[in-house]
Write an enzyme that holds these catalytic residues in place. Structure first.
Site, PDB file in Angstrom:
ATOM      1  CG  ASP A   1      35.898 -59.638 -73.868  1.00 10.40           C
ATOM      2  OD1 ASP A   1      36.650 -60.343 -74.564  1.00 10.40           O
ATOM      3  OD2 ASP A   1      35.514 -58.503 -74.222  1.00 10.40           O
TER       4      ASP A   1
ATOM      5  CD1 TRP B   1      31.142 -57.540 -80.024  1.00 12.59           C
ATOM      6  CD2 TRP B   1      29.968 -55.686 -79.611  1.00 12.59           C
ATOM      7  NE1 TRP B   1      31.255 -56.723 -81.122  1.00 12.59           N
ATOM      8  CE2 TRP B   1      30.546 -55.575 -80.894  1.00 12.59           C
ATOM      9  CE3 TRP B   1      29.188 -54.632 -79.128  1.00 12.59           C
ATOM     10  CZ2 TRP B   1      30.361 -54.456 -81.706  1.00 12.59           C
ATOM     11  CZ3 TRP B   1      29.012 -53.515 -79.938  1.00 12.59           C
ATOM     12  CH2 TRP B   1      29.587 -53.429 -81.203  1.00 12.59           C
TER      13      TRP B   1
ATOM     14  CB  ALA C   1      20.277 -53.745 -78.867  1.00 14.38           C
TER      15      ALA C   1
ATOM     16  CG  ASN D   1      21.798 -58.945 -68.180  1.00 15.45           C
ATOM     17  OD1 ASN D   1      20.645 -58.885 -68.551  1.00 15.45           O
ATOM     18  ND2 ASN D   1      22.591 -57.886 -68.129  1.00 15.45           N
TER      19      ASN D   1
ATOM     20  CB  SER E   1      36.782 -58.616 -82.259  1.00 16.89           C
ATOM     21  OG  SER E   1      35.609 -57.870 -81.975  1.00 16.89           O
TER      22      SER E   1
ATOM     23  CE1 TYR F   1      36.611 -52.364 -75.534  1.00 18.94           C
ATOM     24  CE2 TYR F   1      36.478 -53.966 -73.757  1.00 18.94           C
ATOM     25  CZ  TYR F   1      36.254 -53.612 -75.072  1.00 18.94           C
ATOM     26  OH  TYR F   1      35.651 -54.519 -75.922  1.00 18.94           O
TER      27      TYR F   1
END
Length: 337
Positions: A49, A205, A209, A295, A152, A54
């Site tokens: 993604d 997303w 945090a 992750n 989004s 960005y």
């Protein structure tokens, strides 16, 4: 790697998606960014993604080069449109037909692909009629430049209206990309029930945090050197709201739960997000390949009900649940995200 359907669509994606916001083209050198992408592929991640905004388009270019040579049919590449790109002139942002059509062509060139699997409206545009936006997205799909569309950070009523138009235009609106984690649950009251009803999946997303749920930040202490909270290229400002002592104290109280489950705190956070049956994927970012590995290991983990209850009890006083926190800018007089 666990594979899930994106909402009620037939598109299958990896439960862990790799995202390059705040990293590729800005915080992380291209060699390191490429190493992270290669590690993601090695972990079985097939979903990537990004967005045109960005690093002001540079992130798409870095990702495109990092994926060069991979079998395109084995990847799911997502990007987005809305925020300012280029010099930020009056038509360089928003969801007008002009900006959407120009942006998809630029994204495809930078990504080095003929199509993206998912093209997303990065925010809701109050200055463009929704009909114009959806008709432009429909043309993008019908021309073969995108296979599916998504949104989004849209509110429940906006998603419902867009979905109705998408049905009329015969295009698949299949996803929403919101912020969602143990501390930020604003989608649960309205967005998630609406999306369940419509067959729309969440691609979330910030599941950790911005790093606050990793436990590396401790109450009353300075952030560790080299961490996101010390980054002056945007990372520090993004995580700042999570670094209150009352939040960090609660995060430390989650550590025994993670230890008992055989997980790191980051893995516990990602696994918690993936427990929500409306979540199709959690987006992770990384500046080092080992972060990708850590992750990615949260995929397929199932947390017991008593663990989920304990998480709710610990985090409850600092959780944000207000649905009104999901919002988009009302005008185009905004700075780049």
């Amino acid at each position: 790697m666990e594979i899930r359907n994106l909402g009620a669509s037939g598109l299958k994606i990896s439960a862990i998606a790799y995202g390059n916001w705040l990293t590729h083209g800005s915080q992380v050198e291209e060699e390191s960014a490429t190493a992270c992408v290669r590690q993601a592929l090695g972990e079985g991640i097939t979903t990537f993604d990004t967005a045109d905004v960005y690093a002001n388009t540079r992130a798409e270019s870095v990702l495109g080069r990092a994926l060069r040579g991979e079998r395109r049919e084995g990847l799911e590449i997502f990007t987005k449109v809305y925020w300012p790109t280029g010099p930020g002139a009056h038509n360089d942002h928003g969801l007008s037909r002009k900006h959407i059509m120009e942006s998809i062509n630029g994204s495809l060139t930078r990504l080095g692909t003929d199509y993206v699997d998912l093209y997303q409206a990065h925010r809701y545009d109050y200055e463009t009629p929704l009909e114009e936006t959806m008709e432009a997205f429909a043309d993008v799909v019908h021309s073969g430049k995108a296979l599916y569309i998504g949104v989004s950070e849209w509110r429940a009523e906006q998603i419902r209206e867009a979905h109705a138009l998408a049905r009329e235009l015969h295009v698949p609106l299949v996803s929403n990309q919101p912020q969602y984690n143990m501390l930020w649950r604003v989608i649960e009251a309205e967005v998630v029930p609406t999306c369940r009803d419509l067959g729309i999946g969440q691609i979330v997303w910030s599941p950790i945090a911005q790093g606050a749920l990793t436990g590396k930040y401790r109450p009353g202490e300075q952030p560790p050197p080299g961490s996101r909270a010390t980054d002056d290229k945007g990372g520090a400002s993004m995580i700042q709201d999570w670094l209150r002592d009352d939040i960090l104290e609660r995060v430390q109280r989650l550590r025994p739960l993670a230890d008992e489950a055989g997980l790191t705190l980051a893995q516990l956070a990602v696994a918690w997000v993936l427990q929500n049956d409306n979540v199709s994927a959690a987006i992770i970012g990384a500046s080092r390949p080992e972060q990708v590995t850590e992750n990615a290991r949260a995929a397929g983990v199932r947390l017991d009900e008593d663990v989920l209850r304990a998480i709710d009890e610990i985090t409850g006083p600092v959780v944000e649940r207000d649905p009104a926190k999901t919002r988009s800018p009302r005008t185009r007089s905004f700075s780049r995200e």
